[in-house]
Design a protein around this motif. Structure first.
Motif, PDB file in Angstrom:
ATOM      1  N   GLN A  39      -1.835  -6.306   3.703  1.00 41.28           N
ATOM      2  CA  GLN A  39      -1.149  -7.695   3.409  1.00 41.28           C
ATOM      3  C   GLN A  39      -0.571  -8.423   4.285  1.00 41.28           C
ATOM      4  OE1 GLN A  39       2.126  -5.789   1.182  1.00 41.28           O
ATOM      5  NE2 GLN A  39       0.930  -5.284  -0.583  1.00 41.28           N
ATOM      6  N   VAL A  40      -0.228  -8.098   5.478  1.00 43.03           N
ATOM      7  CA  VAL A  40       0.115  -8.886   6.842  1.00 43.03           C
ATOM      8  C   VAL A  40      -1.006  -9.479   7.403  1.00 43.03           C
ATOM      9  CG1 VAL A  40       1.154  -8.544   9.193  1.00 43.03           C
ATOM     10  CG2 VAL A  40       2.204  -7.405   7.267  1.00 43.03           C
ATOM     11  N   THR A  41      -2.196  -8.881   7.450  1.00 38.98           N
ATOM     12  CA  THR A  41      -3.464  -9.382   8.101  1.00 38.98           C
ATOM     13  C   THR A  41      -3.760 -10.410   7.093  1.00 38.98           C
ATOM     14  OG1 THR A  41      -3.957  -7.086   9.117  1.00 38.98           O
ATOM     15  CG2 THR A  41      -5.760  -9.018   8.859  1.00 38.98           C
ATOM     16  N   LYS A  42      -3.806 -10.379   5.830  1.00 36.11           N
ATOM     17  CA  LYS A  42      -4.264 -11.382   4.788  1.00 36.11           C
ATOM     18  C   LYS A  42      -3.243 -12.379   5.099  1.00 36.11           C
ATOM     19  CE  LYS A  42      -5.666 -12.164   0.205  1.00 36.11           C
ATOM     20  NZ  LYS A  42      -5.599 -11.334  -1.270  1.00 36.11           N
ATOM     21  N   THR A  43      -2.079 -12.234   5.038  1.00 33.57           N
ATOM     22  CA  THR A  43      -1.160 -13.387   5.199  1.00 33.57           C
ATOM     23  C   THR A  43      -1.183 -14.282   6.531  1.00 33.57           C
ATOM     24  OG1 THR A  43       0.600 -12.415   3.854  1.00 33.57           O
ATOM     25  CG2 THR A  43       1.389 -13.905   5.308  1.00 33.57           C
ATOM     26  N   PHE A  44      -1.588 -13.424   7.583  1.00 35.19           N
ATOM     27  CA  PHE A  44      -1.807 -14.181   8.943  1.00 35.19           C
ATOM     28  C   PHE A  44      -2.849 -15.089   8.719  1.00 35.19           C
ATOM     29  CE2 PHE A  44      -3.528 -14.047  13.083  1.00 35.19           C
ATOM     30  CZ  PHE A  44      -2.536 -14.878  13.789  1.00 35.19           C
ATOM     31  N   GLU A  45      -4.149 -14.473   8.130  1.00 34.64           N
ATOM     32  CA  GLU A  45      -5.283 -15.105   7.986  1.00 34.64           C
ATOM     33  C   GLU A  45      -5.117 -16.544   7.191  1.00 34.64           C
ATOM     34  OE1 GLU A  45      -8.073 -12.396   6.557  1.00 34.64           O
ATOM     35  OE2 GLU A  45      -8.429 -11.551   8.539  1.00 34.64           O
TER      36      GLU A  45
END
Length: 212
Positions: free
Chosen positions: A181-187
């Motif tokens: 979720q964090v990776t997706k939000t950052f992207e």
């Protein structure tokens, strides 16, 4: 088992009935070793089981009335009455354990009856109860009880291991999900920044063309 605790008439009556059942159970189990015929032993055990089931019902009724009267009793008296209830539960469970021992020796495992379920903490017999039971058992019966308790301990340990493993697995899965979720939000944030730069660039070009 008689008590001088202040009780309401209802609690006092139930307490007296439970006391009488415990006395009958004590005498009944003492007679078990004197009965040689297995059929008579089975009949005696059936009668004792009926008394234990009635005792269970009375203890539950004692608990219900105790909760209803909690607001009318001082905290210290309520605590003493609750301790009395816990003592009765442990006393009953000592006879439940003794019944299972005799039942096993009679080969009646298919007719097991679970008598009491009020939580693990309140239903485990204490050391004093075990001492009282030991005085009425033969050596073989003591060995059987010891083996049964060790088996129950092993099963409890295995259940604890399973709970720990499941907890670790759940934590690992949760951590992986959060990372995704964090990776997706950052992207998504990075895409938004790129789009913002493009818009600013286009806006700047348009402004420059108008001024020219």
């Amino acid at each position: 088992m008689a008590t001088d605790l202040p009780m309401s008439p209802e609690l006092e009556q139930i307490d007296g009935e439970i006391h009488d059942i415990f006395r009958a159970l004590q005498n009944g189990f003492q007679k078990m070793d004197k009965i040689k015929d297995s059929n008579r032993q089975a009949k005696q055990l059936e009668d004792l089981t009926g008394k234990m089931k009635e005792c269970k019902r009375l203890i539950k009724e004692f608990d219900r009335i105790l909760k209803d009267e909690e607001s009318n009793n001082p905290p210290e008296i309520h605590k003493q009455l609750n301790d009395r209830k816990q003592f009765m539960i442990k006393e009953l469970n000592s006879y439940v354990t003794l019944r299972k021992t005799y039942q096993s020796s009679l080969g009646n495992n298919n007719k097991r009856v679970e008598l009491f379920d009020m939580g693990a903490a309140s239903s485990e017999p204490v050391a004093e109860d075990n001492i009282q039971m030991a005085s009425a058992m033969t050596n073989q019966q003591l060995i059987d009880v010891g083996r049964n308790q060790m088996d129950q301990t092993d099963q409890a340990i295995e259940r604890s291991k399973m709970v720990v493993a499941q907890t670790v697995e759940t934590g690992t899965q949760t951590a992986a999900t959060l990372t995704q979720q964090v990776t997706k939000t950052f992207e998504t944030f990075q895409d938004w920044l790129r789009q913002l730069k493009i818009i600013k660039s286009i806006t700047g070009d348009c402004c420059g063309q108008r001024l020219s």
